[in-house]
Design a protein around this motif. Structure first.
Motif, PDB file in Angstrom:
ATOM      1  N   ARG A 296       0.841  -1.195   0.000  1.00 30.61           N
ATOM      2  CA  ARG A 296       0.000   0.000   0.000  1.00 30.61           C
ATOM      3  C   ARG A 296       0.878   1.249   0.000  1.00 30.61           C
ATOM      4  NH1 ARG A 296      -3.992  -0.213   4.936  1.00 30.61           N
ATOM      5  NH2 ARG A 296      -5.651   0.333   3.490  1.00 30.61           N
ATOM      6  N   GLY A 297       0.264   2.374  -0.261  1.00 34.08           N
ATOM      7  CA  GLY A 297       0.896   3.670  -0.074  1.00 34.08           C
ATOM      8  C   GLY A 297       2.159   3.899  -0.878  1.00 34.08           C
ATOM      9  N   ILE A 298       3.137   4.522  -0.254  1.00 35.95           N
ATOM     10  CA  ILE A 298       4.371   4.895  -0.937  1.00 35.95           C
ATOM     11  C   ILE A 298       5.113   3.664  -1.434  1.00 35.95           C
ATOM     12  CG2 ILE A 298       6.649   5.958  -0.620  1.00 35.95           C
ATOM     13  CD1 ILE A 298       5.284   7.945   1.323  1.00 35.95           C
TER      14      ILE A 298
ATOM     15  N   TRP B 265       3.145  15.307   3.319  1.00 35.41           N
ATOM     16  CA  TRP B 265       1.800  14.759   3.501  1.00 35.41           C
ATOM     17  C   TRP B 265       1.351  14.135   2.185  1.00 35.41           C
ATOM     18  CZ3 TRP B 265      -2.798  18.014   5.849  1.00 35.41           C
ATOM     19  CH2 TRP B 265      -3.641  17.139   6.561  1.00 35.41           C
ATOM     20  N   THR B 266       1.226  12.830   2.162  1.00 36.02           N
ATOM     21  CA  THR B 266       0.957  12.081   0.934  1.00 36.02           C
ATOM     22  C   THR B 266      -0.373  11.351   1.041  1.00 36.02           C
ATOM     23  OG1 THR B 266       3.350  11.770   0.697  1.00 36.02           O
ATOM     24  CG2 THR B 266       1.936  10.409  -0.694  1.00 36.02           C
ATOM     25  N   ASP B 267      -1.065  11.267  -0.069  1.00 35.75           N
ATOM     26  CA  ASP B 267      -2.380  10.619  -0.110  1.00 35.75           C
ATOM     27  C   ASP B 267      -2.208   9.108  -0.073  1.00 35.75           C
ATOM     28  OD1 ASP B 267      -5.006   9.953  -0.426  1.00 35.75           O
ATOM     29  OD2 ASP B 267      -5.287  10.931  -2.365  1.00 35.75           O
ATOM     30  N   THR B 268      -2.251   8.551   1.131  1.00 38.20           N
ATOM     31  CA  THR B 268      -2.067   7.108   1.330  1.00 38.20           C
ATOM     32  C   THR B 268      -3.152   6.575   2.264  1.00 38.20           C
ATOM     33  OG1 THR B 268      -0.667   7.340   3.285  1.00 38.20           O
ATOM     34  CG2 THR B 268       0.439   7.387   1.130  1.00 38.20           C
ATOM     35  N   PRO B 269      -3.396   5.270   2.237  1.00 42.34           N
ATOM     36  CA  PRO B 269      -4.364   4.693   3.189  1.00 42.34           C
ATOM     37  C   PRO B 269      -3.978   4.942   4.643  1.00 42.34           C
ATOM     38  CG  PRO B 269      -3.900   3.131   1.426  1.00 42.34           C
ATOM     39  CD  PRO B 269      -2.922   4.265   1.262  1.00 42.34           C
ATOM     40  N   GLY B 270      -2.686   5.006   4.933  1.00 43.89           N
ATOM     41  CA  GLY B 270      -2.240   5.209   6.298  1.00 43.89           C
ATOM     42  C   GLY B 270      -2.713   6.514   6.909  1.00 43.89           C
ATOM     43  N   GLU B 271      -2.894   7.538   6.085  1.00 45.70           N
ATOM     44  CA  GLU B 271      -3.351   8.823   6.611  1.00 45.70           C
ATOM     45  C   GLU B 271      -4.782   8.729   7.126  1.00 45.70           C
ATOM     46  OE1 GLU B 271      -1.634  11.434   7.252  1.00 45.70           O
ATOM     47  OE2 GLU B 271       0.202  10.686   6.336  1.00 45.70           O
ATOM     48  N   ARG B 272      -5.544   7.765   6.604  1.00 40.66           N
ATOM     49  CA  ARG B 272      -6.937   7.605   7.044  1.00 40.66           C
ATOM     50  C   ARG B 272      -7.023   7.063   8.467  1.00 40.66           C
ATOM     51  NH1 ARG B 272      -5.831   8.916   1.760  1.00 40.66           N
ATOM     52  NH2 ARG B 272      -7.735   9.726   0.799  1.00 40.66           N
ATOM     53  N   LYS B 273      -5.902   6.625   9.018  1.00 33.86           N
ATOM     54  CA  LYS B 273      -5.880   6.194  10.417  1.00 33.86           C
ATOM     55  C   LYS B 273      -6.040   7.381  11.350  1.00 33.86           C
ATOM     56  CE  LYS B 273      -2.822   3.892  13.770  1.00 33.86           C
ATOM     57  NZ  LYS B 273      -1.526   3.169  13.968  1.00 33.86           N
ATOM     58  N   PHE B 274      -5.609   8.553  10.882  1.00 33.85           N
ATOM     59  CA  PHE B 274      -5.585   9.736  11.739  1.00 33.85           C
ATOM     60  C   PHE B 274      -6.565  10.829  11.326  1.00 33.85           C
ATOM     61  CE2 PHE B 274      -1.212   7.976  11.473  1.00 33.85           C
ATOM     62  CZ  PHE B 274      -1.133   7.469  12.760  1.00 33.85           C
ATOM     63  N   PHE B 275      -6.966  10.832  10.047  1.00 32.00           N
ATOM     64  CA  PHE B 275      -7.769  11.934   9.544  1.00 32.00           C
ATOM     65  C   PHE B 275      -8.957  11.431   8.731  1.00 32.00           C
ATOM     66  CE2 PHE B 275      -3.272  13.317   9.585  1.00 32.00           C
ATOM     67  CZ  PHE B 275      -3.354  14.324  10.528  1.00 32.00           C
ATOM     68  N   SER B 276     -10.049  12.163   8.790  1.00 34.23           N
ATOM     69  CA  SER B 276     -11.196  11.882   7.932  1.00 34.23           C
ATOM     70  C   SER B 276     -10.928  12.457   6.544  1.00 34.23           C
ATOM     71  CB  SER B 276     -12.455  12.524   8.515  1.00 34.23           C
ATOM     72  OG  SER B 276     -12.353  13.942   8.462  1.00 34.23           O
ATOM     73  N   GLU B 277     -11.752  12.076   5.569  1.00 36.19           N
ATOM     74  CA  GLU B 277     -11.584  12.617   4.220  1.00 36.19           C
ATOM     75  C   GLU B 277     -11.741  14.135   4.231  1.00 36.19           C
ATOM     76  OE1 GLU B 277     -10.580  11.058   1.568  1.00 36.19           O
ATOM     77  OE2 GLU B 277     -10.537   9.103   2.551  1.00 36.19           O
TER      78      GLU B 277
END
Length: 260
Positions: A15-17, A188-200
C-alpha cells in the motif's frame, strides 16, 4: 529502462508509498520483491502491476520488526532473482498520543517497525551486497518528522530522526563497497495510512492549507525514489531529498492580513 535486470526489495509495498515505488521501479525494468505483513490481496495486486510493467515480482510476507524474518526475505530475494541490487526501506507504523498518555505497547511497536525494521533491512541488504561483491543502492523512506517535533508523534519522530542518522552512518561505512545510501523525506501524501488519523474532510481541508494546495501522490514519490536508487544519482550518497509540497516552509506566515 534504467533499472533493467536489477532486483530490489521494497518493504511495506502492498500500500501507499511502497506500492507506488514498486510499480515505478518495475516501469524502469526492475524485478521487485514486494514485502507485506498484512493486506495480501493488495500485495497480489501490486505484483500483477509489477509484471504488467515488465518486471518480475516476488511476494515476501513478513514483519520487518522481526530480524530473522527480514534476513530471510533478503536471502529469498537474492535467490529468486539471482542477486539483489538494493533496497527501498519503506515499512512504517505510527501510533499517535501525547507522551504522558501514550500506550507503551503502541509506542514500542512504532519504534520496532519504523526504526528497528529499517535497521534490519538496511543491514541484511548490505551484508548480501558485500557477500555478492557487487555495488548497490539503498533508499530510506524517512519523514519531515525527523526534524519537526510534531506533537503526539514522539515515537515516530524519534524513529525517523534515528533512521536519518543511521542512513548517513551507513553511507560512510558502505561507500568502500560501492553501496550508496540516501534518504527521502516525503511530506503529507495521499495514502491509506493517513486515514488512520484523519477523515476525508480533514484531509481535503488540510491539503488546501499547504503551500502547493494538495497532498502528494504515491506515484510522485515512486519517481523520486526510483531516481535516487538509479545510476542517475550515482554521485549521491548520504544525502536527503525532500518532496513535501512545501510543508517545511514557514507557510503559516503567508496568510492574509487578519486571518487567524
Amino acid at each position: 529502462m534504467k533499472l533493467k535486470d536489477r532486483s530490489y526489495l521494497v518493504t511495506g509495498a502492498s500500500r501507499g508509498i511502497g506500492r507506488g515505488c514498486a510499480i515505478e521501479l518495475a516501469r524502469e525494468g526492475a524485478n521487485v520483491a514486494i514485502n507485506f505483513r498484512s493486506h495480501p490481496e493488495e500485495a497480489e495486486e501490486v505484483a500483477d502491476l509489477v509484471r504488467k510493467a515488465g518486471g518480475k515480482a516476488l511476494l515476501v510476507q513478513g514483519d520487518v520488526s522481526d530480524q530473522k524474518a527480514v534476513e530471510e526475505m533478503v536471502a529469498k530475494t537474492a535467490a529468486e532473482f539471482g542477486k539483489i541490487d538494493g533496497l527501498v526501506s519503506n515499512a512504517a507504523f505510527s501510533d499517535r498520543q501525547n507522551i504522558v498518555e501514550a500506550d507503551m505497547d503502541g509506542f514500542r511497536r512504532t519504534i520496532d517497525v519504523s526504526m528497528w525494521g529499517a535497521f534490519y533491512a538496511l543491514r541484511a541488504t548490505a551484508q548480501q551486497l558485500i557477500k555478492q561483491g557487487t555495488p548497490g543502492s539503498i533508499v530510506t523512506v524517512s519523514s519531515p518528522h525527523a526534524v519537526l517535533a510534531i506533537p503526539t508523534s514522539c515515537a515516530y519522530n524519534m524513529s525517523k530522526a534515528a533512521i536519518d542518522h543511521m542512513s548517513r552512518t551507513a553511507a560512510c561505512e558502505f561507500a568502500k563497497h560501492g553501496i550508496r545510501v540516501n534518504i527521502i523525506h516525503p511530506g503529507w501524501t495521499d495514502t491509506p495510512g493517513e486515514r488512520k488519523f484523519f477523515s476525508e474532510e480533514q484531509l481535503d481541508e488540510g491539503a488546501k492549507k499547504l503551500p502547493l494546495g494538495r497532498l502528494g501522490t504515491t506515484e510522485e514519490l515512486g519517481k523520486m525514489i526510483t531516481y535516487l536508487i538509479s545510476d542517475d544519482a550515482s554521485y549521491m550518497t548520504g544525502g536527503t531529498l525532500t518532496m513535501d509540497g512545501g510543508v517545511g516552509l514557514p507557510w503559516w506566515s503567508n496568510r492574509a492580513e487578519g486571518e487567524p
